[in-house]
Design an enzyme around this catalytic site. Sequence first.
Site, PDB file in Angstrom:
ATOM      1  N   GLU A 141       0.878  -1.193  -0.078  1.00 43.04           N
ATOM      2  CA  GLU A 141       0.069   0.145   0.069  1.00 43.04           C
ATOM      3  C   GLU A 141       0.910   1.005   0.055  1.00 43.04           C
ATOM      4  O   GLU A 141       0.821   2.097   0.863  1.00 43.04           O
ATOM      5  CB  GLU A 141      -0.791   0.039   1.304  1.00 43.04           C
ATOM      6  N   GLU A 144      -6.154  -7.958  -1.278  1.00 43.56           N
ATOM      7  CA  GLU A 144      -6.771  -8.047   0.056  1.00 43.56           C
ATOM      8  C   GLU A 144      -8.395  -8.006  -0.202  1.00 43.56           C
ATOM      9  O   GLU A 144      -8.751  -6.972  -0.556  1.00 43.56           O
ATOM     10  CB  GLU A 144      -6.196  -6.978   1.171  1.00 43.56           C
TER      11      GLU A 144
END
Length: 646
Positions: free
Chosen positions: A142, A300
């Site tokens: 991220e 995810e």
Amino acid sequence: MRIGVDYYPEHWDRKMWSADARLMAETGVKLVRLAEFAWCRLEPSDGVFDFDWLDDAVRIFADHGIDVVIGTPTNCPPRWLCEKHPDILPVGDSGKTNPIGIRGHRCMNSPVFREYAGRIVDRLAAHYKNFGNVIAWQIDNELEANICYCETCTDKHREWLKNKYGTIEALNRAYGNVVWSGEYSSWEQVDPPYGGYNPAWLNPAYMLDLRRRAAEDVTEFAEFQADIFRSHIPGAKITTNTWFCSNIPAFRELFADLDFVSYDNYPATGIPDDYEDIYTHAPHLDLMRGIKRKDFWIMEQLSGGIGCWMPMQKTTRPGMIKGYALQAFAHGADTVVHFRWRTANTGAEMHWHGLIDHSNVPGRRFAEFAELCREAEGLADLRGTELHADAAVLFSPESEAAFKLQPQTDGFSYMEQIKLIHQAFARYGVNVDIIDEHEDISQYKIICVPALYIVNDDTVSRLYSFARSGGTVVITARSGVKDSNNNCIMEQLPTVYKELAGCHVSEYDPIGWSRAKLRFTDGAVFDCRQWCDILETDTAEALACYDSDFYAGKPAVTVNRYGSGTAYYIGTVGERRMYEKLAKTMLDDSGIPYIAELPENVEVTVRTGNGVAAMFVFNNSGSEKTVHLDGKDITLEPFGMSIIRK
Ligand code: GLA
Ligand code: ZN
């Protein structure tokens, strides 16, 4: 269509790994992502590498027919490295080095950090290229375009500015630094914005450039890692998992050099009652697909109730685990990796729930996940199919950043503008793309340009030629406001779009959460909020006028014929039904086939290719829905998906 899980062998007793892998294989899990935070175990001390444990894990998965994605651990340098070289740590807005303790504690520009990060990435690539079941690589985790206040970053920024502006005088002019006596007399005076001020207090031109450079740094950092992989593994499949964080990277540039996009997808588990509250993640998914204009991964995926840096949220309602994974497929995902196999029993994220609870007893959520794995196997024939759309929404990370710097009015949100217009078309079961403003638009029939605040000349000229040659363009309030320096343009709004829209803004009223009203010429009345452009038509005709306040009777929504095409201007933020009304007219006029009557929150998309066409009909709601399609009634359970092959 492939299902995977995020797994952290380093969090669990080694004795559990085989049993976990066995259960995964029995359940239908096809891949795991590993190791993205495990630097302290991979390199326990300087230059001493220990990959044995990860080898064991990768082999156990290989023995169970499970593929592996390895994440590079560069998000979390180990303590020994931070101690030895504190200058790798980012510096905060107080000018002090950030303490260690959470994660993301590294300055991506630090040369020493690059050395160590480069070394571990190099070792991982050289080592795991020999493992047949390691099929892809995730760079860091991220990545965010945050500002670091360290000396290296500050120097880098000064160089960046010198390159861009040449002289300090040109920089002063571009930023309007005369305001508040902010003129620089030397490059050394250009500091990052110390003091933790609300960015709205700071010079917007200066702030946008900082954000731009931080975004470029992220792209460059990812390229740095990707190059290392490619030097060992020609054709390596490389990605990074992204999301809509506060400082989003430049998605298009970031992924230009990577092989596929992956996204961390956490739809809300508490479904709001208000129709105006858009909770569907369909726009997020379409935007992720739009980055490379091809199928993508979810790295995810929501599995249980979330909570850690916020209070715990509702658990995933029955149907959500399966439904939201299938919804991602319906929007172009080809692999969905669930976060996470088992909920952590330790660490700050122990209340961010995975598929299996702390007890390690598989329960309701796991049973639903197992069903998903079975269903996904039945979708093998749809691998490689894609979504094709006639309508697209333009997205600009620069405008997104600029609105965050200057939030306009209470409740005004750029992402909401994107979602409102996206949902208006999606409501009729048509595929909608969300693409970067720099992408080619010539193949579409309708292009929506919500709040394209920062002007880019190339985008403007492409929109004009698109309309001239017959396309429909939708422009909304706060488009054309700023030049590329994030300064206001000295022209009547919507400035560069004035001729295309055939109208101009005589004054605007930022009404925030107050309500205004507008009335269409056919009598339909809608509430509006946040923003009211008070319009004067030039060549356009008014479709709706305000029905409230001192500007009652003044146009709020207009349509203009331009060349062989059409341009709509929407000067306010309306109810969803208002956008839906307009979208229907545009679909009719453009000859795009659509479904006139879909129940609320039922989403339809179509994937085609390899001689197959599949319609995905998804009930994104907590109540049963019946959909009438092709003369048949289809009943969908809450979050149920029906896939109809044509
Ligand atoms: C993000 C991160 C994960 C984890 C999850 C849930 O998406 O990438 O490492 O922190 O949130 O908390
Ligand atoms: Zn730095």
